[in-house]
Each structure stands twice: as structure tokens, then as C-alpha cells.
Design a protein around this motif. Structure first.
Motif, PDB file in Angstrom:
ATOM      1  N   ALA A 111      -7.780  -5.798  -0.104  1.00 53.10           N
ATOM      2  CA  ALA A 111      -7.231  -5.144  -1.301  1.00 53.10           C
ATOM      3  C   ALA A 111      -7.120  -3.637  -1.084  1.00 53.10           C
ATOM      4  N   ARG A 112      -8.141  -3.053  -0.463  1.00 47.15           N
ATOM      5  CA  ARG A 112      -8.092  -1.615  -0.168  1.00 47.15           C
ATOM      6  C   ARG A 112      -6.958  -1.291   0.789  1.00 47.15           C
ATOM      7  N   GLN A 113      -6.800  -2.123   1.801  1.00 50.08           N
ATOM      8  CA  GLN A 113      -5.722  -1.898   2.755  1.00 50.08           C
ATOM      9  C   GLN A 113      -4.355  -2.022   2.089  1.00 50.08           C
ATOM     10  N   ALA A 114      -4.207  -3.019   1.234  1.00 45.24           N
ATOM     11  CA  ALA A 114      -2.932  -3.211   0.520  1.00 45.24           C
ATOM     12  C   ALA A 114      -2.623  -2.003  -0.351  1.00 45.24           C
ATOM     13  N   ALA A 115      -3.634  -1.473  -1.026  1.00 44.20           N
ATOM     14  CA  ALA A 115      -3.434  -0.287  -1.867  1.00 44.20           C
ATOM     15  C   ALA A 115      -3.059   0.921  -1.021  1.00 44.20           C
ATOM     16  N   ARG A 116      -3.733   1.069   0.107  1.00 44.16           N
ATOM     17  CA  ARG A 116      -3.473   2.194   0.992  1.00 44.16           C
ATOM     18  C   ARG A 116      -2.076   2.144   1.584  1.00 44.16           C
ATOM     19  N   LEU A 117      -1.620   0.927   1.908  1.00 44.07           N
ATOM     20  CA  LEU A 117      -0.307   0.774   2.542  1.00 44.07           C
ATOM     21  C   LEU A 117       0.811   0.530   1.534  1.00 44.07           C
ATOM     22  N   GLY A 118       0.434   0.410   0.258  1.00 48.30           N
ATOM     23  CA  GLY A 118       1.448   0.192  -0.771  1.00 48.30           C
ATOM     24  C   GLY A 118       2.024  -1.210  -0.790  1.00 48.30           C
ATOM     25  N   ASP A 119       1.229  -2.178  -0.332  1.00 47.42           N
ATOM     26  CA  ASP A 119       1.697  -3.594  -0.326  1.00 47.42           C
ATOM     27  C   ASP A 119       1.540  -4.220  -1.682  1.00 47.42           C
TER      28      ASP A 119
END
Length: 119
Positions: A111-119
Motif C-alpha cells: 500500500a505504501r509503495q502504491a501510494a508512493r508510485l501513484g498506483d
């Protein structure tokens, strides 16, 4: 006369590993693919069984089938047929019993990665 419950037709039962057959390396392998991680995140967010056909994935139907099979055979999900629909559910409790905190940590990181990458 009360009708007897119908058994699923032959070939409609899916194999799942028993709890003691689930291996850490299999779970990590299953979770390492972005498409499979997307499936797991969707199942975790839904909190209920979802039909395989309801997932909008950027791969072909045969590749989607492969990803669900990897998740099922590794012990990450459980699948069953409901009519013609193949339903999937996350084996969260089983994974928590075997590897406490693993799935929740992976989901939080994803979830953090998705938020960071705008996914």
C-alpha cells in the motif's frame, strides 16, 4: 422427500495445501509477482470471496488463471466453485498462524509503495 445436497461434479474440486504443507518460500514466491500481489491486495480489501472473473488485471485470461493457481498452490488463497464462478478468498488466518505478521507487513508495504508510485 427432502432433496439430498448435490456433490460438486468430478473435476470441480480444487487442490489446496494443508496448513502443514504451506512453505514460506512458496508464499514469498507467490507474493513476489506484481499481478499476484494486486490480487492479494484486492482480496484483503474486500474481506470476502471474490469471483476470479471480477478482477481487472492487465494480463490475458490464461495468464490470470496461472496467477490464481500459483496463489492457491502456495496456500495464499483458497478457491471454490459457486455455480460456474470460481470464488477466491485470502487464507489470512492460516498464514497468520504459520507466519505471524508476514501478510499484514507485505500488504502494508504494498500500500505504501502504491501510494508512493501513484498506483
Amino acid at each position: 422427500m427432502t432433496p439430498r445436497p448435490q456433490s460438486p461434479p468430478a473435476g470441480r474440486e480444487l487442490d489446496h495445501p494443508a496448513l502443514d504443507e504451506i512453505r514460506l518460500e512458496g508464499v514469498l514466491h507467490a507474493l513476489s509477482d506484481p499481478v499476484r500481489l494486486r490480487i492479494v491486495r484486492s482480496l484483503a480489501a474486500a474481506g470476502e470471496d471474490l469471483a476470479c472473473s471480477g478482477f481487472d488485471l492487465p494480463v490475458s485470461k490464461s495468464t490470470t488463471t496461472h496467477h490464481f493457481r500459483v496463489l492457491r498452490e502456495s496456500g495464499v488463497i483458497r478457491q471454490c466453485y459457486r455455480g460456474t464462478a470460481k470464488m477466491s478468498t485470502l487464507r489470512h488466518d492460516d498464514l497468520e498462524r504459520l507466519f505471524p505478521g508476514l501478510l499484514d507487513s507485505v500488504l502494508t508495504a504494498a500500500a505504501r509503495q502504491a501510494a508512493r508510485l501513484g498506483d
